[in-house]
Write a protein that holds these residues in place. Structure first.
Motif: not given
Length: 543
Positions: A19-20, A23, A27, A374-375, A378
């Motif tokens: 997840a990190v 992201t 971004v 995108a969210i 993730i």
């Protein structure tokens, strides 16, 4: 097959890492307005999923090779996509690469998620229209994101250097305690195997690191305690004490102090000597598994390649616009034997059907903005790792909507069309893949069992010779014991694999039983000889 199990004790690590990483790489694309490149950076970010069961020294090496393998696969796929127009040829290329990736991941024992993520990335890239001049830039994006993913997977080392070793030691202590809980029960042999595997895993974790620290020294003492309990030595540590130590080891506080009898220092010198030998033997074993014509991995790799090709062509005949989904579905079902493959077929089918329903529910929200899209990607990447250790079908229920959502970054297609293609590809992949698994038999599992039996018998002979020699040094006896433990675990794994493979000759059940019984007795004798068990009064004093 569909039962929801307890999650892995480290599920949050790959879940948080991916997840990190996703992201961090998405971004910047959203900021510059290049969301159509999301597929390439997410491919690299998936490198954060690998190596979480390894000590950090070994994880660095594993992460480097995963990033190299991922980047090389993406580069080959991009070049082929830009030069080859035939879908039939692309399916063949994807299938050959899938077979190679399956063989390499099995030979290196890289661990979850194995070859499936690599096949997913490479196959997806193969079927995306490319121009040759774009290849270097897209490859660089995948490489940069892969480096980010690898660094994210290694980041916990800054906080807790011995975290992986502490976890494997705690598992060994808990498994030994669980084994002691069984008395006269039909599950006792299986519990013994699970305990032996946990102890072996702890030793492999501790032997994978070059520099010994005081913390690792204490962890080695604790693994010796678990080994003594497993061997059934009179006066060995009881289950409650083992669990108490496991709780302390898992925590962030100081490790428990464990007093060991005389001779343990000599044994740990043997552990140090074995560490280097294992590294050299590991390289030799890897070369033999990958290059030897009689390798037991070859039938499974061929089964994977042929199954992927057949599934891709069936998907193409059905008029599906994403034949690589059929390829990924086929490659994901192949396990060590046909019985496990059949289990995975049902899990994959149920998970993908449920995942398609989840996608249908969230796709209106995903199309509101690229940030929302995108969210959601993730979120589902996190959910996949959170759920997959409970049961594979739960992970598939999360990864399916994520895979469908990723396609929306580059172009928007009707949701009904995407759903129909996904369902047809899943059916083609699992059905055709299972048929191929039945037709391409793996008779080498029987040969692997014979080799494992011979190796276990030889290891037992060596340990018995060391026991018979009154002047045998403690380090030599410790090395013999560790090798015997490893051979026992390999023997049971080989037996389970052979038992689940169809169309096999009769297994040597009587020889297997005699070999395991003799090895267990010899293993217990080596532990008693080294005096690893302490007096019960000492245990009470420690409490």
């Amino acid at each position: 097959m569909l039962r929801v199990n307890r999650p892995s004790d480290i599920w949050f690590k790959p879940a948080t890492s991916v997840a990190v990483a996703v992201t961090l790489v998405l971004v910047p694309l959203l900021v510059v307005g290049r969301s159509e490149l999301a597929m390439y950076v997410m491919s690299g970010a998936f490198c954060a999923l690998y190596g979480h069961q390894l000590p950090y020294a070994a994880r660095i090496r594993a992460s480097v090779w995963v990033v190299i393998g991922m980047t090389a696969g993406v580069a080959v796929a991009l070049v082929c996509a830009s030069l080859v127009d035939s879908v039939i040829a692309l399916i063949a290329i994807a299938s050959v690469i899938a077979g190679i990736q399956k063989a390499v991941c099995d030979a290196t024992r890289i661990g979850p998620p194995g070859h499936v993520i690599l096949v997913f990335v490479v196959s997806g890239t193969l079927f995306v229209p490319q121009e040759l001049h774009e290849v270097p830039f897209h490859t660089a994006l995948a490489l940069g994101a892969g480096i980010v993913g690898g660094l994210v997977a290694l980041a916990p080392a800054l906080i807790r250097r011995e975290g992986p070793e502490r976890r494997t030691t705690a598992r060994a202590l808990e498994a030994a305690a669980g084994y002691l809980d069984y008395t006269d029960d039909v599950r006792r042999p299986r519990a013994r195997h699970a305990s032996a595997a946990a102890v072996l895993g702890a030793w492999q974790s501790l032997l994978a690191t070059g520099k010994r620290t005081s913390a690792r020294h204490t962890l080695e003492h604790l693994v010796l305690r678990a080994e003594a309990a497993l061997a059934g030595t009179p006066g060995a540590t009881d289950a409650d004490q083992l669990r108490e130590w496991a709780y302390q080891v898992r925590g962030h506080g100081p490790l428990p102090e464990v007093r060991m009898p005389a001779g343990t220092g000599d044994e740990l010198l043997g552990v140090d000597a074995e560490r280097e030998e294992r590294r050299q033997q590991g390289r030799k074993r890897l070369v033999q598994l990958l290059l030897r014509p009689a390798s037991p991995l070859l039938p499974v790799a061929v089964r994977c390649a042929v199954g992927c090709a057949a599934a891709g062509y069936v998907g193409l005949a059905l008029g599906v616009g994403h034949p690589y989904w059929a390829i990924v579905s086929a490659c994901s079902i192949y396990q060590a034997n046909v019985t496990l493959t059949w289990n995975r077929v049902l899990q994959r089918l149920v998970g993908n059907i449920c995942g398609v329903a989840v996608f249908a529910a969230v796709v209106p929200l995903a199309r509101t903005s690229v940030v929302t899209l995108a969210i959601l990607c993730i979120f589902f990447s996190f959910c996949n790792e959170m759920l997959i250790s409970r049961n594979y079908w739960l992970g598939s229920m999360s990864v399916t909507p994520m895979a469908l959502l990723i396609t929306l970054f580059a172009n928007v297609r009707p949701a009904a069309e995407l759903i129909t293609d996904r369902v047809l590809d899943t059916l083609a992949g699992v059905v055709v893949g299972m048929v191929v698994a039945i037709l391409i038999t793996n008779r080498r599992t029987g040969g692997r069992l014979e080799q494992a039996l011979t190796a276990a018998e030889q290891a037992t002979d060596t340990a018995e010779q060391a026991l018979a020699a009154s002047t045998s040094p403690t380090a030599e006896l410790a090395t013999a014991r560790h090798r015997l433990t490893a051979r026992l675990v390999e023997l049971r794994d080989a037996a389970d694999t052979a038992a689940g493979e169809w169309w096999q000759r009769a297994l040597p059940e009587e020889r297997l039983m005699r070999t395991e019984q003799r090895a267990h007795r010899t293993l217990a004798a080596t532990v008693r000889r080294q005096g690893l068990a302490q007096d019960r009064s000492l245990i009470e004093g420690q409490r």
